[in-house]
Design a protein around this motif. Structure first.
Motif, PDB file in Angstrom:
ATOM      1  N   ALA A  16       0.728  -1.190   0.000  1.00 39.19           N
ATOM      2  CA  ALA A  16       0.000   0.000   0.000  1.00 39.19           C
ATOM      3  C   ALA A  16       0.775   1.267   0.000  1.00 39.19           C
ATOM      4  CB  ALA A  16      -0.762  -0.013   1.267  1.00 39.19           C
ATOM      5  N   GLY A  17       0.143   2.318  -0.283  1.00 32.55           N
ATOM      6  CA  GLY A  17       0.857   3.555  -0.276  1.00 32.55           C
ATOM      7  C   GLY A  17      -0.012   4.730  -0.036  1.00 32.55           C
ATOM      8  N   ALA A  18       0.464   5.615   0.717  1.00 37.84           N
ATOM      9  CA  ALA A  18      -0.331   6.758   1.067  1.00 37.84           C
ATOM     10  C   ALA A  18       0.157   7.946   0.310  1.00 37.84           C
ATOM     11  CB  ALA A  18      -0.211   7.031   2.541  1.00 37.84           C
ATOM     12  N   LEU A  19      -0.252   8.089  -0.898  1.00 35.41           N
ATOM     13  CA  LEU A  19       0.112   9.329  -1.577  1.00 35.41           C
ATOM     14  C   LEU A  19      -1.111  10.188  -1.528  1.00 35.41           C
ATOM     15  CD1 LEU A  19       1.620  11.223  -3.290  1.00 35.41           C
ATOM     16  CD2 LEU A  19       0.989   9.929  -5.234  1.00 35.41           C
ATOM     17  N   ALA A  20      -1.060  11.226  -0.792  1.00 35.09           N
ATOM     18  CA  ALA A  20      -2.180  12.136  -0.742  1.00 35.09           C
ATOM     19  C   ALA A  20      -1.761  13.377  -1.471  1.00 35.09           C
ATOM     20  CB  ALA A  20      -2.513  12.439   0.693  1.00 35.09           C
ATOM     21  N   LEU A  21      -1.838  13.338  -2.753  1.00 37.36           N
ATOM     22  CA  LEU A  21      -1.404  14.485  -3.508  1.00 37.36           C
ATOM     23  C   LEU A  21      -2.593  15.322  -3.911  1.00 37.36           C
ATOM     24  CD1 LEU A  21       1.225  12.762  -5.743  1.00 37.36           C
ATOM     25  CD2 LEU A  21       1.497  13.864  -3.584  1.00 37.36           C
ATOM     26  N   GLY A 150      -8.187   6.825 -12.160  1.00 41.67           N
ATOM     27  CA  GLY A 150      -6.769   6.974 -11.903  1.00 41.67           C
ATOM     28  C   GLY A 150      -6.218   5.732 -11.239  1.00 41.67           C
ATOM     29  N   VAL A 151      -4.904   5.620 -11.213  1.00 41.14           N
ATOM     30  CA  VAL A 151      -4.259   4.524 -10.490  1.00 41.14           C
ATOM     31  C   VAL A 151      -4.404   4.807  -8.996  1.00 41.14           C
ATOM     32  CG1 VAL A 151      -2.094   3.317 -10.062  1.00 41.14           C
ATOM     33  CG2 VAL A 151      -2.594   4.217 -12.353  1.00 41.14           C
ATOM     34  N   PRO A 152      -4.910   3.857  -8.222  1.00 42.16           N
ATOM     35  CA  PRO A 152      -5.070   4.119  -6.788  1.00 42.16           C
ATOM     36  C   PRO A 152      -3.731   4.157  -6.062  1.00 42.16           C
ATOM     37  CG  PRO A 152      -5.711   1.864  -7.294  1.00 42.16           C
ATOM     38  CD  PRO A 152      -5.452   2.546  -8.610  1.00 42.16           C
ATOM     39  N   PHE A 153      -3.587   5.125  -5.167  1.00 41.60           N
ATOM     40  CA  PHE A 153      -2.462   5.124  -4.247  1.00 41.60           C
ATOM     41  C   PHE A 153      -2.784   4.113  -3.158  1.00 41.60           C
ATOM     42  CE2 PHE A 153      -2.052   9.357  -6.151  1.00 41.60           C
ATOM     43  CZ  PHE A 153      -0.754   9.243  -6.605  1.00 41.60           C
ATOM     44  N   GLN A 154      -1.927   3.121  -3.042  1.00 44.32           N
ATOM     45  CA  GLN A 154      -2.259   1.942  -2.249  1.00 44.32           C
ATOM     46  C   GLN A 154      -1.702   2.022  -0.838  1.00 44.32           C
ATOM     47  OE1 GLN A 154      -0.705  -1.095  -5.148  1.00 44.32           O
ATOM     48  NE2 GLN A 154      -0.750   0.856  -6.239  1.00 44.32           N
ATOM     49  N   LYS A 155      -2.588   1.804   0.091  1.00 44.49           N
ATOM     50  CA  LYS A 155      -2.226   1.752   1.499  1.00 44.49           C
ATOM     51  C   LYS A 155      -2.375   0.324   2.017  1.00 44.49           C
ATOM     52  CE  LYS A 155      -3.888   6.388   2.884  1.00 44.49           C
ATOM     53  NZ  LYS A 155      -2.967   6.772   3.952  1.00 44.49           N
ATOM     54  N   ILE A 156      -1.832   0.085   3.180  1.00 45.29           N
ATOM     55  CA  ILE A 156      -2.096  -1.171   3.867  1.00 45.29           C
ATOM     56  C   ILE A 156      -3.589  -1.228   4.141  1.00 45.29           C
ATOM     57  CG2 ILE A 156      -1.636  -2.514   5.950  1.00 45.29           C
ATOM     58  CD1 ILE A 156       1.014  -0.912   6.149  1.00 45.29           C
ATOM     59  N   LEU A 157      -4.206  -2.360   3.896  1.00 49.24           N
ATOM     60  CA  LEU A 157      -5.654  -2.467   4.066  1.00 49.24           C
ATOM     61  C   LEU A 157      -6.083  -2.255   5.509  1.00 49.24           C
ATOM     62  CD1 LEU A 157      -6.580  -5.423   1.699  1.00 49.24           C
ATOM     63  CD2 LEU A 157      -7.607  -3.153   1.670  1.00 49.24           C
ATOM     64  N   ALA A 158      -5.345  -2.819   6.438  1.00 44.24           N
ATOM     65  CA  ALA A 158      -5.746  -2.724   7.848  1.00 44.24           C
ATOM     66  C   ALA A 158      -4.500  -2.581   8.717  1.00 44.24           C
ATOM     67  CB  ALA A 158      -6.542  -3.961   8.272  1.00 44.24           C
ATOM     68  N   LEU A 408       3.422   5.355  -4.883  1.00 46.82           N
ATOM     69  CA  LEU A 408       2.165   4.764  -5.345  1.00 46.82           C
ATOM     70  C   LEU A 408       1.748   3.580  -4.492  1.00 46.82           C
ATOM     71  CD1 LEU A 408       2.308   4.924  -9.233  1.00 46.82           C
ATOM     72  CD2 LEU A 408       0.370   5.547  -7.804  1.00 46.82           C
ATOM     73  N   ALA A 409       2.710   2.872  -3.947  1.00 45.50           N
ATOM     74  CA  ALA A 409       2.409   1.723  -3.095  1.00 45.50           C
ATOM     75  C   ALA A 409       3.347   1.777  -1.897  1.00 45.50           C
ATOM     76  CB  ALA A 409       2.581   0.410  -3.853  1.00 45.50           C
ATOM     77  N   GLU A 410       2.826   2.314  -0.803  1.00 48.49           N
ATOM     78  CA  GLU A 410       3.665   2.619   0.353  1.00 48.49           C
ATOM     79  C   GLU A 410       4.440   1.415   0.853  1.00 48.49           C
ATOM     80  OE1 GLU A 410       2.742   5.440   4.015  1.00 48.49           O
ATOM     81  OE2 GLU A 410       1.790   3.491   4.256  1.00 48.49           O
ATOM     82  N   ASN A 411       3.804   0.256   0.885  1.00 45.35           N
ATOM     83  CA  ASN A 411       4.470  -0.929   1.413  1.00 45.35           C
ATOM     84  C   ASN A 411       4.662  -2.011   0.361  1.00 45.35           C
ATOM     85  OD1 ASN A 411       4.332   0.354   3.947  1.00 45.35           O
ATOM     86  ND2 ASN A 411       4.207  -1.625   4.964  1.00 45.35           N
TER      87      ASN A 411
END
Length: 505
Positions: A16-21, A150-158, A408-411
């Motif tokens: 996952a990834g937290a891109l909050a742009l 758009g391509v989702p910025f992926q975070k860890i689900l939980a 784009l994918a934090e982890n």
């Protein structure tokens, strides 16, 4: 003692990834992938979470350009002004080649995103090695009314779980809890016993004023409540989780723990910073939070008392009765926003593929490492145990940290840390993704939700607080639900149910 299996080694982890742009008006037009030609730099508007802006000629952006073979220009937008800038950009249509979008629950932003300014990228994802492997749950959460803008910025689900003071368990001869019932008993035991050995008054849970939306919400998930909304199979309707029977059952349980002193009595006025201080000052021994916070709580405790003996155990497998193991997603179904491509400046499908190749490259290991750790020997080093250690924190914060929030994918890859709490949290969060519960209508629209939900939720929140303190009954909470029906709750249920049936029929 840190309980639980072997610590995670340095290895790829899908997540996952937290891109909050965010975006604002400006320089897209002829500078982008469409009109500027195949060799022109891509324009990308990104949210800045740090006090200073990194140099475009710095090691991270230069390294990414070289690694990906694509020049790009970033226009940094300070986080504090992101909504204003985003709304202005969408209203005027002056978006960059790449616009990273957050706050998709904001009705005006959502309307702008679905107005034709951005490409539907889903038909192209299968052509790219990394993009085609994005978790289907995240893709589902990222669609707006069935379209992937758009391509989702992926975070860890939980990321959430329960942290419990292991040294307090040891002092009182208690076992690590793995069920809701055991967790409640531990909270009461902490309050009734003397886990610090000092005679000081302590409690179990340290909660805060956002309990209804954060900590308690996660606890209610163990009882079977959903993530914001859920499908009521018996009624065949989509309903808010906070009106479900499991939610009410969880309220009864938590109020019992509160009445026995197992929850800080002033939680409804406790802000997040006060909560963190209370935890670090040995005022309570249980917190429902991100598992990654264990390291931070230890560091905060050590800053207060260098001789502290604090030890945490991390728990991600709390269950209740015959409810299957589950954990509420705290990251919007692992979706941190959209990496959206302009239809104005990126005009052909080949141009779209060029931008998506750039996105795919950002998810490669070399690019991810640059945006996470920086340059080896300059920003970080790897010790004899294979752990990554920052060499110069100030330099990392200046040159690397701004990009770290733009992954784009934090982890997509994790790195072994010299701190065992970090390694354990990474392992457990990856495992929890298998049990994550997401919002079934996050990607769908309800006009009444857009205008009325904040008011409805606040009314239920207020009654929840009174219930917890013994100033209201469950009948009062039921009455608050009935009152909310006249404020638009029934319309929200009807609109989301219709949308859900449309996309799942």
């Amino acid at each position: 003692m840190i309980s639980r299996r072997n610590l995670l080694q340095s290895a790829p982890v899908a997540a996952a990834g937290a891109l909050a742009l965010s975006a604002c008006g400006g320089t897209s037009g002829g500078s982008g992938g469409g009109e500027g030609g195949a060799d022109s730099p891509l324009s990308w508007m990104a949210l800045l979470h740090t006090p200073t802006t990194p140099e475009a000629s710095g090691p991270v952006q230069s390294g990414l350009t070289e690694a990906l073979g694509q020049e790009f220009e970033i226009q940094w937008v300070p986080d504090a002004s992101k909504e204003e800038k985003m709304n202005a950009a969408l209203a005027s249509g002056s978006v960059s080649d790449i616009t990273s979008i957050t706050n998709l629950t904001n009705s005006s932003i959502r309307s702008g995103v679905t107005s034709g300014l951005f490409w539907d990228v889903e038909p192209f994802l299968g052509e790219f090695e990394n993009l085609k492997n994005i978790d289907p749950k995240i893709i589902e959460a990222a669609r707006l009314d069935g379209v992937l803008y758009g391509v989702p910025f992926q975070k860890i689900l939980a990321r959430y779980g329960v942290l419990v003071r292991q040294d307090w368990l040891d002092a009182l001869g208690l076992e690590v809890p793995h069920t809701i019932e055991e967790l409640g008993e531990v909270a009461k035991a902490f309050a009734a016993g003397d886990p610090t050995g000092t005679g000081a008054s302590v409690t179990g849970f340290i909660d805060r004023e956002e309990s209804f939306k954060v900590g308690f919400r996660s606890l209610a998930g163990y009882f079977g409540a959903g993530e914001t909304f859920q499908l009521d199979e018996a009624a065949g309707k989509i309903i808010p989780a906070c009106i479900s029977d499991p939610w009410k059952e969880a309220m009864e349980w938590y109020q019992g723990v509160y009445a026995a002193g197992g929850v800080n009595q002033e939680f409804i006025t406790t802000q997040k910073q006060n909560q963190q201080q209370a935890i670090a000052q040995d005022k309570g021994g249980i917190v429902v939070t991100g598992l990654f916070e264990a390291k931070n709580y230890v560091a905060l405790a050590e800053s207060i008392n260098p001789d502290t003996k604090v030890k945490w155990t991390l728990i991600n497998d709390i269950t209740h009765g015959d409810v299957p193991r589950r954990i509420i997603s705290d990251t919007g179904g692992g979706m941190g926003g959209l990496f959206s491509i302009s239809t104005q400046s990126v005009k052909t499908e080949d141009d779209v593929r060029r931008v998506l190749a750039f996105a795919d490259g950002l998810m490669n290991e070399e690019a991810h490492n640059l945006m996470t750790n920086g340059v080896e020997g300059v920003h970080y080093e790897i010790d004899a145990d294979g752990a990554v250690n920052t060499i110069d924190q100030a330099l990392w914060e200046q040159e690397v940290q701004p990009y770290s929030s733009s992954r784009l994918a934090e982890n997509a890859f994790t790195y072994k840390s010299s701190n065992p709490y970090v390694n354990l949290a990474n392992e457990m969060m990856a495992e929890s993704s298998e049990y994550a519960v997401t919002n079934p209508v996050q990607s769908m629209n309800s006009e009444t939700f857009n205008t009325q939900w904040a008011t409805i939720e606040q009314g239920l929140n207020d009654t929840y607080n009174k219930f917890m303190m013994g100033a209201a009954t469950m009948a009062d909470y039921e009455a608050a639900i009935e009152s909310a029906r006249g404020q638009g709750l029934d319309d929200i249920i009807a609109e989301y149910t219709e949308a859900y049936e449309q996309f799942n029929g």
